[in-house]
Design an enzyme around this catalytic site. Sequence first.
Site, PDB file in Angstrom:
ATOM      1  N   SER A 102      21.950  42.492  36.661  1.00 18.80           N
ATOM      2  CA  SER A 102      22.608  42.615  37.957  1.00 18.80           C
ATOM      3  C   SER A 102      23.629  41.505  38.188  1.00 18.80           C
ATOM      4  CB  SER A 102      21.541  42.661  39.056  1.00 18.80           C
ATOM      5  OG  SER A 102      22.081  42.962  40.307  1.00 18.80           O
ATOM      6  N   ASP A 239      28.692  43.939  42.179  1.00 22.13           N
ATOM      7  CA  ASP A 239      28.083  42.970  41.280  1.00 22.13           C
ATOM      8  C   ASP A 239      28.054  43.567  39.873  1.00 22.13           C
ATOM      9  OD1 ASP A 239      26.220  44.891  41.981  1.00 22.13           O
ATOM     10  OD2 ASP A 239      24.513  43.546  41.766  1.00 22.13           O
ATOM     11  N   ASP A 241      25.975  45.172  37.971  1.00 24.46           N
ATOM     12  CA  ASP A 241      25.501  46.528  37.693  1.00 24.46           C
ATOM     13  C   ASP A 241      25.851  47.512  38.801  1.00 24.46           C
ATOM     14  OD1 ASP A 241      23.681  45.650  39.624  1.00 24.46           O
ATOM     15  OD2 ASP A 241      21.983  46.664  38.686  1.00 24.46           O
ATOM     16  N   ASP A 243      25.064  47.972  41.939  1.00 25.54           N
ATOM     17  CA  ASP A 243      24.182  48.516  42.971  1.00 25.54           C
ATOM     18  C   ASP A 243      24.422  47.828  44.312  1.00 25.54           C
ATOM     19  OD1 ASP A 243      23.021  46.054  42.405  1.00 25.54           O
ATOM     20  OD2 ASP A 243      20.989  46.841  42.101  1.00 25.54           O
TER      21      ASP A 243
END
Length: 443
Positions: A102, A239, A241, A243
Site C-alpha cells: 500500500s 497511494d 495500491d 485503495d
Amino acid sequence: MSRLFGTDGVRGLANADLGPELAMSLASTAARVLYERDDSRRRVALVGRDPRASGEMLDAAVTAGLASAGADVLRVGVLPTPAVAQLVADTGADLGVMISASHNPMPDNGIKLFAAGGHKLPDAIEDEIAARLDETWGRPTGEHVGRIRELPDALDRYVDHLLSSTSRSLDGLRVVVDCAHGAAAQAAPEAYRRAGAEVVALHAEPDGVNINDGVGSTRPERLQEAVVEHAADLGIAHDGDADRCMAVDASGALVDGDRILAVLALAMRDAGELTEDTVVATVMSNLGLHLAMRENGLKLRTTAVGDRYVLEELRAGGFALGGEQSGHIVLPGHATTGDGLLTALRLMDRMVSTGSSLAELAASMTRLPQSLVNVSVTDKTTAVHAPAVAEAVANAEAELGEHGRVLLRPSGTEQLVRVMVEAPTADRARSTAEQLAEIVGSI
C-alpha cells in the site's frame, strides 16, 4: 506480533521478513484451507500486484504455491488492490491475492487475501492459515497440479466496472491525478479519460523502486502545486495500491477523507442511496464530520481505526458509505473494499451534477483543529484507565463542550498512548493535548 496477519494482510521487509518461502507457504496453505471446505471442484485463484520490484519475486512464489496446491491461477499483473477484489468477483474465482504494501516505502511488501466475491478473509480463516503454515501435506501430481494463465483484459474489465458506477460524463473537468508511481499509473488516467475528464497524469512512471517515494496520497505537496499550475478543477492523489483517494481543490487546498465522506454522504442522501441516512467512520475522524452530519440530519457510526473495521460495520448494518480520514472510502453497493478510483469518480460526478466546485462542496464540513501527542508509558493499559487520567479527560471534555473532543488510544504495537484533542482553535487543541499528555506520562 500476536497474529501473522495484521488489519491489512501480512506485511514486512521484502526478502527478509516476507520472503519467497513464506509467500509460497501462505499461498499453498490458503488454497488447501479453502479446498478442504469444498472439494467438489477445482479451485481458481487470481493474483495481482503493485509495481514494486520485489512484487515480481513474490508473485512468482505465490503463483507457484497456489499451483502446487492444485489451484488454477489467473495472473492479472500490476493493478490496484480494489481491481483484484472486483475481478475475483467478476471471474468467480475462489481466492484473490494482492501483493502490495500500500502506502509503505518500496523496501516493504505485503500479501493480502480475498475470499470468493472479493471480500476480505475472516479472521478465523486467516488464523487457520497462519497455524497450518508448517504442516506436512501431500502435494497433488499429474493432472491435479494447478495451471497458470494470464487474464489479458483485466484492466479493461476493471475500468468498465468503474464506469458503470457513474451516471454522467465528466466532460469539462480537468483533473490532475497523482498515481504515486504505483498500481494506478495506468488504470487511473485511463478511467478518468474514458469518463470524459481531461487528465494530467502525475507520477505515473513506476520503475519498481520509486513507488510512494515522496509522492501520492501521503505526500500531496507536488499535486497541490500542479493543480494550480495546470488551472485544473481538482487533483486526485492515490497511494501505492490505489485503495485510497485524497483530493485537492482548484486553489490547491487539500480535501481529506473526512471531507470526501461528507461530500459523498450528501450526494447519496440526495439520490436516495444512503441507507438509513447513516455514514460509518473511525474514531479518528475529525469532529467536524460529526457536526456536519448532525447539521444535515444524518447519523455517523464510529469504529476502531482500520478499514477492516469500517467494512465489518458496513456489512453488519447494511450501510452504503464508510471510510477513514486517510482516504479509504468504501461504497459497498459498488465495491467490496476501499477503491480510490471509484471514490474519485463519484466525487467528480457530484461536481458535474451540482455545477459546484470542489471547494464549495467540501465547505459542507468545517475541519476542527486537531493536535496529536504520542506519550511513552510503562504500561499503556494502566495509563489509559488510571483514575487521574479519567478525571483529567472528563474535565477537558467538559471545558471543550460539543465543539471539542478528547480521544486516548493505546498504540497497537508499542508502549505508547496517543492523546488526540480537537478544539475550536489550534492553540486550544495543542495546549489541552499537552496538559493531558503530561498527566498520562506521569502514570
